[in-house]
Scaffold this motif. Structure first.
Motif, PDB file in Angstrom:
ATOM      1  N   GLY A  84      -1.816  20.727   6.178  1.00 12.30           N
ATOM      2  CA  GLY A  84      -2.990  19.930   5.842  1.00 12.30           C
ATOM      3  C   GLY A  84      -2.714  18.708   4.997  1.00 12.30           C
ATOM      4  O   GLY A  84      -3.609  17.907   4.748  1.00 12.30           O
ATOM      5  N   THR A  85      -1.471  18.535   4.535  1.00 17.16           N
ATOM      6  CA  THR A  85      -1.172  17.363   3.715  1.00 17.16           C
ATOM      7  C   THR A  85      -0.973  16.135   4.592  1.00 17.16           C
ATOM      8  O   THR A  85      -0.590  16.232   5.754  1.00 17.16           O
ATOM      9  N   CYS A  86      -1.231  14.991   4.001  1.00 17.24           N
ATOM     10  CA  CYS A  86      -1.001  13.711   4.683  1.00 17.24           C
ATOM     11  C   CYS A  86       0.474  13.593   5.045  1.00 17.24           C
ATOM     12  O   CYS A  86       1.350  14.050   4.298  1.00 17.24           O
ATOM     13  N   ILE A  87       0.755  12.953   6.141  1.00 13.15           N
ATOM     14  CA  ILE A  87       2.133  12.773   6.612  1.00 13.15           C
ATOM     15  C   ILE A  87       3.003  12.059   5.576  1.00 13.15           C
ATOM     16  O   ILE A  87       4.220  12.232   5.551  1.00 13.15           O
ATOM     17  N   PHE A  88       2.388  11.303   4.669  1.00 13.74           N
ATOM     18  CA  PHE A  88       3.161  10.543   3.691  1.00 13.74           C
ATOM     19  C   PHE A  88       3.263  11.211   2.316  1.00 13.74           C
ATOM     20  O   PHE A  88       3.816  10.633   1.394  1.00 13.74           O
ATOM     21  N   ASN A  89       2.760  12.426   2.180  1.00 15.16           N
ATOM     22  CA  ASN A  89       2.904  13.155   0.916  1.00 15.16           C
ATOM     23  C   ASN A  89       4.287  13.789   0.820  1.00 15.16           C
ATOM     24  O   ASN A  89       4.834  14.250   1.817  1.00 15.16           O
ATOM     25  N   LYS A  90       4.825  13.815  -0.402  1.00 15.65           N
ATOM     26  CA  LYS A  90       6.072  14.550  -0.628  1.00 15.65           C
ATOM     27  C   LYS A  90       5.992  15.197  -2.007  1.00 15.65           C
ATOM     28  O   LYS A  90       5.424  14.628  -2.946  1.00 15.65           O
TER      29      LYS A  90
END
Length: 200
Positions: A84-90
């Motif tokens: 569910g996290t945005c593709i750009f989260n780390k």
């Protein structure tokens, strides 16, 4: 609207981002062609690698352009991972960091605030769904709205331009000039993004 002449009203509210990343998980992030161009240039990725089309019939009525394809209507959003996290989260330690923070979409820049134009005055308020959810509200100092006010003119222009771009696409699909497939839409969008990069 000249950027240095924007009249704005905003709430007196304390806010400090806690980098919890919950907003990146909870919401689908709608984008404009300008957001897409900035992210593509910053990451070197093709738009189709980080974008998705979210079905309009599965969403509330967003104040975003509706993209017509041959199999339905969609909103343009950033992709999410399976968790569910945005593709750009780390993850960095216990913080969920935006890896495109420097060029993140305008809607992300404003959260947990929203804005609208009312008689020539830009009005900001706390997004009602963020109240009781975003842990940064009522923390730290009072929000200054410097970033929001400095970028709202560009954000409004981007939204207006993007609406015209999508209306042009929808018209071509309706008239049978484009096949209305997902692949055709991404080809169309990438040609717009490439021409906006050349113009900047």
């Amino acid at each position: 609207m000249a950027q240095n002449r924007i009249l704005a009203m905003f709430p007196r509210v304390r806010f400090t981002c806690t980098l919890c990343g919950e907003c990146c998980r909870r919401y689908w992030i709608p984008v404009t062609h300008i957001d897409v161009a900035r992210i593509a240039e910053f990451t070197g990725m093709k738009p189709r690698d980080f974008l998705a089309l979210f079905p309009k019939d599965m969403a509330a009525d967003w104040d975003e352009p509706v993209i017509k394809l041959r199999d339905g209507e969609y909103y343009l959003v950033l992709k999410k991972r399976l968790d569910g996290t945005c593709i750009f989260n780390k993850w960095v330690g216990d913080k969920l960091i935006c890896s495109v923070h420097l060029v993140k979409p305008n809607v992300c820049r404003y959260y947990p605030f929203i804005y609208w134009l009312d008689g020539g005055i830009v009005k900001f308020e706390v997004y009602d769904k963020a109240i009781g959810y975003c842990p940064g509200i009522n923390r730290g100092g009072f929000a200054s709205f410097r970033v929001e006010i400095s970028s709202v003119g560009e954000s409004m222009r981007a939204k207006s331009e993007f609406r015209k771009i999508i209306n042009d696409w929808n018209d071509k699909v309706s008239r049978g000039l484009i096949d209305g497939s997902i692949d055709s839409f991404f080809n169309y969008l990438e040609s717009i993004v490439n021409s906006s990069k050349k113009g900047s």
